[in-house]
Design a protein around this motif. Sequence first.
Motif, mmCIF file in Angstrom:
data_model
loop_
_atom_site.group_PDB
_atom_site.id
_atom_site.type_symbol
_atom_site.label_atom_id
_atom_site.label_comp_id
_atom_site.label_asym_id
_atom_site.label_seq_id
_atom_site.Cartn_x
_atom_site.Cartn_y
_atom_site.Cartn_z
ATOM 1 N N ALA G 630 17.740 4.920 7.282
ATOM 2 C CA ALA G 630 16.310 4.907 7.530
ATOM 3 C C ALA G 630 15.578 4.766 6.076
ATOM 4 N N ILE G 631 16.219 5.629 5.181
ATOM 5 C CA ILE G 631 15.560 5.665 3.894
ATOM 6 C C ILE G 631 15.548 4.445 3.122
ATOM 7 N N VAL G 632 16.782 3.508 3.592
ATOM 8 C CA VAL G 632 17.086 2.427 2.946
ATOM 9 C C VAL G 632 16.116 1.213 3.640
ATOM 10 N N SER G 633 16.043 1.336 4.785
ATOM 11 C CA SER G 633 14.894 0.494 5.658
ATOM 12 C C SER G 633 13.527 0.779 5.018
ATOM 13 N N LEU G 634 13.359 2.037 4.599
ATOM 14 C CA LEU G 634 11.937 2.283 4.241
ATOM 15 C C LEU G 634 11.807 1.513 2.854
ATOM 16 N N GLY G 635 12.718 1.600 2.084
ATOM 17 C CA GLY G 635 12.614 0.848 0.913
ATOM 18 C C GLY G 635 12.231 -0.875 1.293
ATOM 19 N N ILE G 636 13.047 -1.125 2.104
ATOM 20 C CA ILE G 636 12.829 -2.512 2.694
ATOM 21 C C ILE G 636 11.231 -3.139 2.988
ATOM 22 N N GLN G 637 10.924 -2.213 3.744
ATOM 23 C CA GLN G 637 9.304 -2.528 4.361
ATOM 24 C C GLN G 637 8.457 -2.440 3.005
ATOM 25 N N GLY G 638 8.940 -1.330 2.111
ATOM 26 C CA GLY G 638 7.962 -1.172 0.888
ATOM 27 C C GLY G 638 7.962 -2.222 0.034
ATOM 28 N N PHE G 639 9.343 -3.095 -0.190
ATOM 29 C CA PHE G 639 9.393 -4.017 -0.871
ATOM 30 C C PHE G 639 8.571 -5.376 -0.161
ATOM 31 N N ALA G 640 8.699 -5.557 1.234
ATOM 32 C CA ALA G 640 7.928 -6.440 1.557
ATOM 33 C C ALA G 640 6.377 -6.193 1.628
ATOM 34 N N VAL G 641 6.044 -5.054 1.459
ATOM 35 C CA VAL G 641 4.468 -4.864 1.407
ATOM 36 C C VAL G 641 4.334 -5.260 -0.204
ATOM 37 N N SER G 642 5.144 -5.043 -1.089
ATOM 38 C CA SER G 642 4.491 -5.398 -2.502
ATOM 39 C C SER G 642 4.884 -6.862 -2.678
ATOM 40 N N ILE G 643 5.746 -7.523 -1.758
ATOM 41 C CA ILE G 643 5.587 -9.021 -2.098
ATOM 42 C C ILE G 643 4.623 -9.635 -1.255
ATOM 43 N N ILE G 644 4.095 -9.092 -0.284
ATOM 44 C CA ILE G 644 2.832 -9.469 0.455
ATOM 45 C C ILE G 644 1.487 -9.247 -0.520
ATOM 46 N N PHE G 645 1.639 -8.172 -1.234
ATOM 47 C CA PHE G 645 0.410 -7.978 -2.374
ATOM 48 C C PHE G 645 0.599 -9.143 -3.422
ATOM 49 N N LEU G 646 1.995 -9.489 -3.743
ATOM 50 C CA LEU G 646 2.117 -10.604 -4.903
ATOM 51 C C LEU G 646 1.531 -11.912 -4.240
ATOM 52 N N LEU G 647 1.906 -12.145 -2.983
ATOM 53 C CA LEU G 647 1.710 -13.507 -2.121
ATOM 54 C C LEU G 647 0.159 -13.583 -2.260
ATOM 55 N N PHE G 648 -0.579 -12.465 -2.309
ATOM 56 C CA PHE G 648 -2.026 -12.680 -2.114
ATOM 57 C C PHE G 648 -2.801 -12.275 -3.367
ATOM 58 N N GLY G 649 -2.272 -12.410 -4.348
ATOM 59 C CA GLY G 649 -2.973 -12.259 -5.770
ATOM 60 C C GLY G 649 -3.148 -11.067 -6.153
ATOM 61 N N ALA G 650 -2.073 -10.090 -6.039
ATOM 62 C CA ALA G 650 -2.632 -8.780 -6.420
ATOM 63 C C ALA G 650 -1.071 -8.263 -7.148
ATOM 64 N N PRO G 651 -1.201 -8.847 -8.396
ATOM 65 C CA PRO G 651 0.097 -8.492 -9.276
ATOM 66 C C PRO G 651 0.166 -7.005 -9.726
ATOM 67 N N ASP G 652 -1.097 -6.651 -10.062
ATOM 68 C CA ASP G 652 -1.008 -4.994 -10.321
ATOM 69 C C ASP G 652 -0.525 -4.048 -9.203
ATOM 70 N N LEU G 653 -1.208 -4.535 -7.866
ATOM 71 C CA LEU G 653 -0.435 -3.857 -6.635
ATOM 72 C C LEU G 653 0.801 -4.017 -6.583
ATOM 73 N N SER G 654 1.381 -5.001 -6.773
ATOM 74 C CA SER G 654 2.803 -5.285 -6.515
ATOM 75 C C SER G 654 3.337 -4.623 -7.274
ATOM 76 N N PHE G 655 3.038 -4.539 -8.811
ATOM 77 C CA PHE G 655 3.863 -4.011 -9.530
ATOM 78 C C PHE G 655 4.079 -2.344 -9.390
ATOM 79 N N THR G 656 2.486 -1.945 -8.829
ATOM 80 C CA THR G 656 2.820 -0.602 -8.947
ATOM 81 C C THR G 656 3.445 -0.173 -7.536
ATOM 82 N N GLN G 657 3.484 -0.903 -6.311
ATOM 83 C CA GLN G 657 4.168 -0.684 -5.192
ATOM 84 C C GLN G 657 5.519 -0.623 -5.520
ATOM 85 N N PHE G 658 6.076 -1.730 -6.101
ATOM 86 C CA PHE G 658 7.198 -1.577 -6.603
ATOM 87 C C PHE G 658 7.963 -0.327 -6.877
#
Lengths: 517, 139, 110, 117, 157, 125, 788
Positions: G630-658
């Motif tokens: 569960a924890i590792v899967s949690l990491g996966i959804q978190g990474f996915a969210v940061s990549i979504i941020f990245l894909l929509f022009g939010a490098p700072d967010l992505s950075f922080t989210q990672f």
Amino acid sequence: MAAPASTVDLSAAMIAAPVPIGHWLAILPVAHCLTLGAVLLMVRAYPRLQAWLAISGLMLLTLMDAALLAKVATEGPLTMVMGRWLPPFGIAFTIDLFGALMAFTAALAALAGGIYALADIGESGRRYGFFPLLMLLMAGVTGAFLTGDIFNLYVWFEVLLISSFGLIILGSEREQIDGALKYAVLNLIATTLFLAGVGILYAIFGTLNMADIAAKATDLRGTAPLMTLASLFLLAFGMKAAAFPVNFWLPASYHTPRIVVSALFAGLLTKVGIYALIRVMVMLQPVEREELGFLIALAAAATILVGALGALAENDIRRLFGYVVISGIGNMLAGVALGGVDGISGAVFYAVHSMVLMTALYLAAGQIARRGGGFSLSALGGLYRQSGGFTAVSFVLFLAACGLPPFSGFWPKVILVKASLDIGAWWLAASMLTGGFLTTIAFGRLFLLAYWRPAPMALAPSRRCWRTGLSLAALTALVIGFGIMPEQLLRLSQSAAAGLVDRQAYVHSVFPEGRAP
Amino acid sequence: MNTLIFRTVAPFLTALMLLFSVFVLLRGHNEPGGGFIGGLIAASGLAVYGIARGVSAVRRALFFHPLSIAGAGLLLSTMAGLLSIFFAVPFMTGLWIYPRLFGVEVPLSSVLLFDIGVYLVVLGAIASIALALEEREVE
Amino acid sequence: MMDYVVAAVTALLLIAGALFALSAAIGLVRLPDLYTRMHSASKAGTVGSGLLLFAAGLYSEDSVILARALAGFIFFLLTAPVSAHLLARAAHRSGYDLGDISVRDDMAKR
Amino acid sequence: MITPAAIITAASSGALVILGLALLLTVWRVIAGPTLPDRILALDMLTGIAIGFIAVIAIKTGFSLYIDIAISLGLVGFLATVAFARFVLSRGSIKSPPSAAAAKGKAKKRRTGRKRQ
Amino acid sequence: MTAFLFNLLLAIGWVAVTGSVSLLNLIFGFLLGALALFIIREPFGGKTYPRRLRPVLSLAALFLKELSLSAWKVTITVLSPDMKLKPGIFAFPLTVTSDFEITLLANLITLTPGTLSVDVSTDRRTLYVHALDCSDPETTRRNIANGFERKIMEAFR
Amino acid sequence: MEPLLSILVGLFFAAAIYLMLSKFSIRIMLGIAILGNAVNLLLFTSGRLTREVPPIIPAGLDALPSGTANPLPQALILTAIVISFSFLAFLLVLTYRAYQDLGTDDTSEMHAAEPDDRLLPPLGY
Amino acid sequence: MADVTALTFLALCLPLAGAVAAPFVIRVFGANGAWLLAIAPLLAFLHFLRFVPVVARGEVVAGGYVWVPSYNLSFSWFLDGLSLAFALLITGIGTLIVLYAGGYLRGHKDQGRFFSFIFLFMGAMLGVVVSDSFLMFFIFWELTSITSFLLIGFDHEREAARRAALQALVVTGGGGLFLLAGLLLLWNMSGVTQMSLLIGSGDVVRESPFYLAALILVLVGAFTKSAQFPFHFWLPNAMEAPTPVSAYLHSATMVKAGVYLLMRLNPVMGATPAWEILLPFFGGLTLVVGAALAIGQTDLKLKLAYTTVSSLGLLVLLVGFGSEYAVEAAALYLVAHSLFKGALFMVAGIIDHETGTRDITGLGGLMRAMPLTSAIALAAAFSMAGLPPFFGFLAKEEIYAALVGGDIRALTFTSITVFGNALMFAVAFVVALKPFLGRPVETPKHPHEAPVLLWLGPAILAVLGLFAAVFSNFTHAALSSPISAAIRGGPTEIDISLAPHIGLPLALSVLTVLLGIGVYWQFARARLLMAVLLRSAGRGPDHGFDLAVSGLVRLAGRITRFTQPGRLDIYVTCTFVCVAAILLVPPVVYGELPRLPIWPADVRLHEWAVFLIAAVGLAGVLIARDRLTAIVSLGIQGFAVSIIFLLFGAPDLSFTQFMVETLSVVILALVMTRLRLVSADRRPPGRRIFDGTLALGCGLGFTLLLMRATQMPFNDTLTAFFNAYSKSIAHGANVVNVIIVDFRGTDTLGEIAVVAVAGLAILALIRIRAGTERKLAANDPDSVEAEG
Ligand code: NA
Ligand code: NA
């Protein structure tokens, strides 16, 4: 200070005029709390220095808030836009009478709590941050009362919430951990809902400044998203305020921390919820409030009754007082439901009364336990015999909590009952009166059992402690003062309510030209 | 974790991470980065050091309690905002000066000060959390 | 012309890096036990992302960015073996045995 | 006319698809396990691939600033793996798994046995 | 001495990464590096530093070669349909003695084809290495001893 | 794009809420972690979406050209991320302490603050 | 008159001054301090006495000060015949009670407190009768309830006293709430806030549709205070109080407040069918019930208490009749009753004080030991019995004159009154004769004549009862005529005199006396008969009170345990049910669903991959069988969210989210190390379906809301501003960072405060161990051991 060569027209982006020093009153209370909180964080290892700094800091805060209140009361709403960016672009702190009044009262309650804490919070509590947590809690509370930006409001909510987490677990007893878990989870849900609401609000209005929203909101009406938004805020703040049916966290946790902490929570936290509820529902979404009025009134009536019944059913006096807090929230909620200057002024008056009173009640609970040996009604007794002075103070506080004259709880109750009868909401008035009646029985029984009933075992004579005595006496004096000379506070709450209902002055203070660009 | 390899590499990594964190902090105003991320990176660096060489090593290294560092950061940020009281401008107004050092114009600002405060807060708080947790681990 | 050279090299590096990464992922899926999968992850992954970073640095035609990309790559080179070592050691110590096809385990004899 | 930009676009799109595939495979390993170190390894690898992914995005969009994010990601991934390794180690041997009851007892003992913390 | 070199290295890295080549920035970088090193000052009591530049470069070259080979070999292995593997862990007796050298060797081994350092024995005499092909550990041991280990000793002694 | 993201946001909320409805504190914490992401994505979407172009003013320009992502929600989310991270960290440690002190992770068995056998106050006078 | 207003204000404040001074005076002078303390009410009495001629001329003394102008409330008084009479009774009898209490509680350790309470009560009562403003009236009304609570529970170590105090508070305080609602309704109906103005707007009130509601509310208030059936039960229980309290509260003051209110409102609300039915009905019922219950008692004070109930019923009955005679009779009886009942209570107290018992069956032959007391008792009893030449006779004559008539209503109430009066006659003599006549009976204490402090009060009252009757013209002119004028709302034209009304009233008086003598003769039997009757009637409202209180507490307990079950999962479920309702109801009610998007949207392959990874991560967390997955899967959804941020022009967010996502996972892992827990879902299938539906409902709600909100036109002025000035003024190219540190730097300030506090809170959570603080609570606050 050399400005870089620039061709940009500064006046299109910034406020050019220099800021009068008096305007700094808008931010100073918060900045002061943050500064002092930071310093206290750095001197954690020096408990005595900490206490000294914190108390003088709280006094200074009270003075600042008093000055702010005086300024706002005489000159109308005060705005300072941080970074001097034109509103609504920079974060504006806009202080109207409502905010200033709440902030001032909060500072008073905190000062009383702080002085009481000198006797109640020991070495380990100080080392693990009671005073910095208290100052930062006040930063959050004051920030929430003073800010004019809804996202900023969210931030201050979080500051006060995390500080309250820190305070609630000081001591780490088993029940504290249990209470803290429930408190934390449910409150976190509430702030998350609030944040989601802010997101939707931004999606709809494209702005976060409350004056700007108030001005823009008149163009967009009656649509489902706005109703959903208003309901979302209602739920989030209702939860914060512990309104039925989302009040569970309060009885689950308020009795667990150190008594000073309970006192501060009871005095401050739910009132911030009510503050936000009034601010958002009355000032920003009055049309939706009107539509939701019946629902809010139902919640108010239920909250009053659930609170009063809970108070009747509790054996632990801290929990009993927790239910009294809830019942009071119901009364304020009734004011919100009624709307109008009368209803809102009743709610505002009640909020001020409740901040002072609930803090005092919990501090008294601490004294009860100290003198009587515990919080359990079934084991208490003999307090009347032990100390007449303390009994008198308690008796005054109990009467005020029941809404009986001539103490502070009486006036808002009369105002609210009258306002309900004015619009024919007799059942709301009835529930308020019934709530008062049940609370009277609860407190009457409390007095009978804990004070009049002979003590099961002989009580040791209580030692006097000026710190606890002073704070309790000062708060009680306020309760009496508000009761016997209510005019000043009544006038303030009426003006505050008028300022909320008619938003002109507030908006004008932020946008002197009338509207946002 | 008492492994020779990690113990040996950790100081280098930590130094690199600390340096990198300052880099991230300083460029934040113009490119991605800033005090928060910088602080996180620095705290991570300290965490690595702590995991490799024990919490007491980090405590000795830092001199001050991490929370005091966080307090100092909060104080610095607030002061950066309060500075503007002397210039008759509102709280948190950006103040800029451009002194020349060795012929290079160095832009200094209250905003930078603010961001450094953020950096310190994050560094201190996160390090405190990590150390406290790690301490319990080892006991 | 220079544009084309840069573009072509970049494209090549891109595809190569991506394929390396893919092969590492395939290895991660196909290899029989934890320790063999580690080979795949720590090497192919590092090289794959290293190539892609290098491509990015090259494509920017900016020495500073290239330097930064290289610095990043070096950083991975520093960390990748350490993390592999830590994980392998921890797994072995915690009793995660080598897969059935393994032929030898000197560490188990200690 | 094949411009350099077109080459890059095509190559980067292709790379993104390949990397997307690699990501999905890695995610599969995370979910499938079977052991905890397997999952950790896969997560570590996931960050590695994400770094490449970001580098490709940097090329695709022309914003080289993404490279810095990639670098920090490497750093972060390392930290995660270290922490997980630490976790695996401190959990003790899997060969003699202590029962939940024993753990409770242990927790209690520590609670009562601790004098100063 | 290591500290100073490392500090200088950090300063140069700073200049490279910030992209502003000026004396001021170099000094700033050096100061920052010094601060960072001050914080982690304790471990730098040792005296290991490279004497000659050439062996270091030679080591680096060997490493890069091995690294690319490594990646390629692993790729081939995982993509081959049958994957004939004989994995296992073998013990490698260490000749190098200092922490720095052992660490360097272990890390380099990890980055070479088909081998991965798992642990160092507590007496620091043995390095345990996991190999994808452990059918002939003796050859592998010899390769490492004559390759990385020798070059490390040349560079750092 | 926004509708798709809205659906994703809905999924995040649903997952978070499903986890939080559990009795077990660990699952509740996992839910809270996801809830934070859900709200962040909601904020992100509420400022409308733009692909790939970050709000960073290129060298040589004085203002941001059009067609870039909306920086405001990003700034808000940045604040929110930090805050929700702080809360999550606190909650995790709290869960840990709760497990230690109360001996369970089942919240329905946590009755230290609200015992099942709560007394009524004395019924006499 | 120098400044009547100021003096009156001072007179009203005198009791308060007495309350403050009492503990000190008693501490210094002991019981004899009563002489000193009595000066306060005496001065007030004398002050009010000066108004008698003015008021007798039909004038009104009004005055006051501004108090709460923004709520239309002034501290103002209004003295007409009615209020003046009450004020005189309160201060006059009050003076005597203070003296009496000085003797009665001599040497009691709480005598000082007692005087404080009595004075507070006196002040409150005085406030009730002089108040002009409704709210001021109500405040004092409630204050009488509160202070009587303190007085009745004065012997707080006895459970019966505590019970009686609570009962009085609950009944009268609860009634007060009804009264408040009634008064506010009156305010709404008439638009005035003062009694003096209200009197003139009777027609408006009577014609209002809310008249009946207001009447019922006011009546509940008045009836509870004046112990009308079925609220009568608290009054006898209040006899738990020391006798001075009973003598004061139940003769002239507390219980008369309700009667005062009814009299006051007679011109406003009277003369309607409802008024003329309800008041006589309840009054008559109370009269009979009270008298009958009085017969059944053996305790002197209880007997008197029940006759008080009876008398109050009679007064209410008379007010309800409302005729000129009835009002005059009520006025006379009001004063007469105050005098004789006060005297009799005090006599009962003297007997108790001297003999140690109040049980009528254990008393006799006290005449020799206490001649003065018996004379006083006899005089008061004559008045109570309605025999000439005492005040009671005067009143009774008028009562009969008022009631007689030919219709069935007059007949009914006349017979009720005769019956009730006869019983009271009997009781009066039982109380005043039985203890004094016959052979002396052995009592717990050896009786002596009472000291002067004790007999002075009742003596004066008894003498007054005689004088009032003898100088009936004066009484009429000075007292009863102004009172009835006030009650009627206009001047009255009748005369009274001690000479009996020849005719039916006299016949009725004779009948009453005869009946009364009969009952007195057979008193023992009558008492037994009443006891049997009572037993067969079952338990009364007094027992009901106990049941109600304990039942209320039990019911409240049950409700509270239902609403507060102590289980987090229930709390969370309830919360999310609210969330789902809030999100789903408005769109349905308003019929505003978002436009559905057209599929497939313009989504690229790698974007799909990322969304898919996010979904897989979420699913992984949900279905994971152990917590690490569960924890590792949690990491996966978190990474996915940061990549979504990245894909929509939010490098700072992505950075922080990672960073943040990793740190979260790290902390999760660190924290979970010690916990042997299973994160798998362990809920039963039914619960899963419910939870799943609820979760999906909420998710759907958020989706709909967000879709709808983003489909509305977007106002991007803020963004445009930031984009335009970020570099040019704020010197930053990264707009996001400039927003964070400059445009919205205050947010960040709060944010870092959160981070710092989180660090502190977590440290405290980890470091503080249970128990260290508990020592502190128990011991000296300053001697806590230092802690690491
Ligand atoms: Na930034
Ligand atoms: Na930042």
